[in-house]
Design an enzyme around this catalytic site. Structure first.
Site, short mmCIF file in Angstrom:
data_model
loop_
_atom_site.label_atom_id
_atom_site.label_comp_id
_atom_site.label_asym_id
_atom_site.label_seq_id
_atom_site.Cartn_x
_atom_site.Cartn_y
_atom_site.Cartn_z
N GLY A 113 -8.53 10.65 1.92
CA GLY A 113 -7.30 9.90 2.16
C GLY A 113 -7.25 9.42 3.60
CB CYS A 114 -5.66 6.49 5.17
SG CYS A 114 -4.03 6.59 4.39
CE1 TYR A 115 -0.06 8.24 7.44
CE2 TYR A 115 -0.02 8.36 5.05
CZ TYR A 115 0.47 7.83 6.24
OH TYR A 115 1.49 6.92 6.21
#
Length: 308
Positions: A113-115
């Site tokens: 995931g990006c975060y």
């Protein structure tokens, strides 16, 4: 040798950006389905099984469905959804943390995931080194450009120019938390507070550290040095240059890239620190990470096609 690829979900934001990074590359041939066949299960099953590599750019349930359609032992998969990020048998597609060889030899890779990418990049190496405790209740504060929310959120932000800040996951059940906890080896779920701002792309992830209240932690300088050594000569992840004016900015004009810059800021007395990662939510946080894993799996230059 040309390798065949099928991007299932090629018309979504992540799929389109992957396609841009593969455009003009002679190592790959894309299997394409026209609009009439794109949602046809028979056509999709055929494409999924014909391709040497499949990249899933789909919602979680659809990604699970597509993965289950592959019934041969040859097709290798990169899943950009959340569906398989903590699933047994799937290698986490963060080569700098999971290991380049593990990704290169995997049959199934789950794109981070990006975060999560920012949080894990900062915390995982420091926990492994014993510079941060595995049992601390970490907080992660983060802001992202609205492109990370897919078509519906993009349309909402572009239609309503009055939105200045959007806080969400207020029930503290964000889907990135399980991978953040597992990939960092934490015994306590991090308290994650994400928000979206009116910029198309860009992301800042922060982990505040009250060092004076934490036992057995390293100094900010030791953390800085360890992160620099851990990522070594990587052209994708590394320590950023501390800003001379004391500011980090996300600009609306940001064109994006596939790098991630890490920072360790600390108070003059060393009692507090802020771990910060700056990345593009569509780059190392999504499409760039998928292409990086694809390159490794195909035995190619890890950085081919990336925007550095």
């Amino acid at each position: 040798m040309t390798r065949t690829i099928f991007i299932d979900g090629a018309v979504g934001t992540t799929g389109l950006e992957i396609g841009e990074r593969l455009a003009g590359r002679t190592e790959f041939e894309l299997i394409r389905l026209d609009e009439a066949r794109r949602k046809d299960p028979v056509a999709r099953r055929e494409a999924l099984n014909d391709a040497e590599f499949v990249i899933l750019c789909l919602p979680d349930d659809a990604a699970r469905e597509s993965a289950a359609m592959i019934d041969n032992p040859r097709t290798r998969v990169i899943d950009a959804s959340t569906a398989h990020r903590v699933s047994p048998g799937w290698v986490y597609g963060f080569p700098e943390v999971s290991g380049h060889k593990a990704v290169a030899t995997a049959m199934r890779v789950s794109n981070p995931g990006c975060y999560s990418t920012g949080f894990i990049a900062l915390v995982a190496p420091l926990v492994r080194a014993g510079l941060l405790p595995a049992d601390w209740p970490y907080t992660c504060n983060a802001v992202s450009g609205y492109s990370g929310g897919g078509k519906s959120l993009i349309e909402r932000f572009e239609a309503d120019q009055d939105i200045a800040w959007r806080g969400y996951a207020l029930a503290l059940g964000h889907k990135h938390v399980p991978e953040m906890q597992e990939r960092c080896g934490l015994s306590v779920k991090p308290l994650f507070t994400p928000a979206v701002i009116p910029a198309h792309r860009g992301m800042v992830v922060e982990v505040p550290l009250p060092l004076s209240a934490m036992k057995g932690v390293g100094t900010p300088q030791a953390m800085r040095e360890w992160l620099a050594n851990f990522y070594g000569a990587s052209k994708i992840v590394g320590m950023g240059t501390p800003p001379a004016d004391g500011e980090l900015l996300i600009r609306g004009s940001n064109a994006g890239n596939d790098r991630m810059d890490l920072f360790v800021f600390d108070s003059a007395d060393g009692s507090q620190a802020r771990l910060v990662a700056v990345l593009d939510n569509l780059g190392k946080g999504a499409s760039g990470a998928a292409v990086q894993s694809l390159n490794l799996m195909a035995g190619l230059d890890e950085m081919a096609g990336l925007r550095l």
